[in-house]
Design an enzyme around this catalytic site. Sequence first.
Site, mmCIF file in Angstrom:
data_model
loop_
_atom_site.group_PDB
_atom_site.id
_atom_site.type_symbol
_atom_site.label_atom_id
_atom_site.label_comp_id
_atom_site.label_asym_id
_atom_site.label_seq_id
_atom_site.Cartn_x
_atom_site.Cartn_y
_atom_site.Cartn_z
ATOM 1 N N GLY A 1 0.802 -1.235 0.008
ATOM 2 C CA GLY A 1 0.074 0.132 -0.118
ATOM 3 C C GLY A 1 0.819 1.185 -0.015
ATOM 4 N N ARG B 1 7.289 2.010 1.151
ATOM 5 C CA ARG B 1 7.577 0.464 1.484
ATOM 6 C C ARG B 1 7.878 -0.118 -0.031
ATOM 7 N NH1 ARG B 1 5.245 -2.825 5.860
ATOM 8 N NH2 ARG B 1 7.510 -2.863 6.536
ATOM 9 N N ARG C 1 2.250 11.614 -7.998
ATOM 10 C CA ARG C 1 1.818 11.590 -6.975
ATOM 11 C C ARG C 1 2.514 11.004 -5.731
ATOM 12 N NH1 ARG C 1 -4.305 12.971 -6.593
ATOM 13 N NH2 ARG C 1 -4.865 13.643 -8.566
ATOM 14 N N ARG D 1 -0.741 -8.083 -4.361
ATOM 15 C CA ARG D 1 -0.773 -7.329 -3.284
ATOM 16 C C ARG D 1 0.019 -7.869 -2.152
ATOM 17 N NH1 ARG D 1 -2.657 -3.781 0.188
ATOM 18 N NH2 ARG D 1 -4.054 -4.721 1.856
ATOM 19 N N SER E 1 -1.363 -5.378 4.983
ATOM 20 C CA SER E 1 -1.383 -5.906 6.043
ATOM 21 C C SER E 1 -2.961 -5.700 6.476
ATOM 22 C CB SER E 1 -0.925 -4.722 7.165
ATOM 23 O OG SER E 1 -1.597 -3.600 6.934
ATOM 24 N N GLU F 1 -8.351 -3.230 0.178
ATOM 25 C CA GLU F 1 -8.029 -3.226 -1.464
ATOM 26 C C GLU F 1 -8.407 -4.558 -2.246
ATOM 27 O OE1 GLU F 1 -5.788 -2.642 1.019
ATOM 28 O OE2 GLU F 1 -5.806 -0.461 0.895
ATOM 29 N N ASP G 1 -3.045 -6.024 13.306
ATOM 30 C CA ASP G 1 -3.529 -5.815 14.479
ATOM 31 C C ASP G 1 -5.044 -6.832 14.565
ATOM 32 O OD1 ASP G 1 -4.451 -3.532 11.969
ATOM 33 O OD2 ASP G 1 -6.325 -4.034 13.082
ATOM 34 N N ARG H 1 6.692 -7.380 13.558
ATOM 35 C CA ARG H 1 6.116 -7.113 12.314
ATOM 36 C C ARG H 1 6.749 -7.111 11.078
ATOM 37 N NH1 ARG H 1 3.208 -3.231 14.961
ATOM 38 N NH2 ARG H 1 4.246 -1.554 14.124
HETATM 39 N N1 HPA Z 1 -9.208 -2.304 8.936
HETATM 40 C C1 HPA Z 1 -8.888 -2.073 7.554
HETATM 41 N N2 HPA Z 1 -7.884 -2.233 7.093
HETATM 42 C C2 HPA Z 1 -6.602 -2.561 7.758
HETATM 43 C C3 HPA Z 1 -6.660 -2.741 9.232
HETATM 44 C C4 HPA Z 1 -7.944 -2.742 9.795
HETATM 45 O O1 HPA Z 1 -8.105 -2.913 10.889
HETATM 46 N N3 HPA Z 1 -5.382 -3.312 9.735
HETATM 47 C C5 HPA Z 1 -4.681 -3.136 8.341
HETATM 48 N N4 HPA Z 1 -5.350 -2.950 7.416
#
Ligand code: HPA
Length: 233
Positions: free
Chosen positions: A21, A25, A44, A88, A91, A182, A205, A218
């Site tokens: 994303g 990175r 951009r 892709r 995370s 995505e 998370d 991570r």
């Molecule tokens: N929500 C949406 N997209 C995400 C999240 C989430 O908690 N964590 C990483 N990408």
Amino acid sequence: MSTPHNQAEFGEIAKTVLMPGDPLRAKFLAETYLEDVKQFNAVRNMLGYTGTYHGKKVSIMGSGMGQPSIGIYSYELFKQYGVEAIIRIGSCGSFQKDVHLRDIIIVQGACTDSRFAHQYELPGTYSAISSYDLLENAVMKSKEKELTYHVGNILSSDIFYHADQGTTEKWASMGCLGVEMESYALFATAAHLNKKALTLLTVSDSLVTSEETTAQEREKTFTAMMEVALEIA
Ligand code: HPA
């Protein structure tokens, strides 16, 4: 021939593109893993690079956050630049107690709360799925590397800060492993243009437990996931 969002010339982008994303990175990964790296885009600040990985030509470009963003970049890569496959690498938040932080999700399918697929005017609901050969290769590589991975369905949501706190449980009750923003648009775009796509996610998370992870931990899982993506590219 460039596009409104990509200044690359045809031929500067490899047949397979890895998409994190975050464009920074993409820069870090290209500089860390690829040889003979050349930057092809800065429009951009959506940085894109082409180089070689063990002699194989690969590109890495940021997708931005959300389905409109990856929808634009993936469409142009497939349609204008002759790209055949997009992987892709992102995370997600976990929806399930047994999907732990730092685990990898190899995405088989994506549900959505987006109306992205309405553009195709289908007489029903479109199920967005990854390409089976990429999926199978990712599973084999992950096994070989003894990674902790899950294969299954996820939610690609348009909403990060949802007003209704109850949506997590509903999607979780349908077996969705986690949430990102995505993959549905990526898979639908690939299907529409007869191309290939896959998503690999690390769990950053949890929406169901209060587990925490350090940035260093991570990074380690992200590296493992990145290596899977590069090896199947
Ligand atoms: N929500 C949406 N997209 C995400 C999240 C989430 O908690 N964590 C990483 N990408």
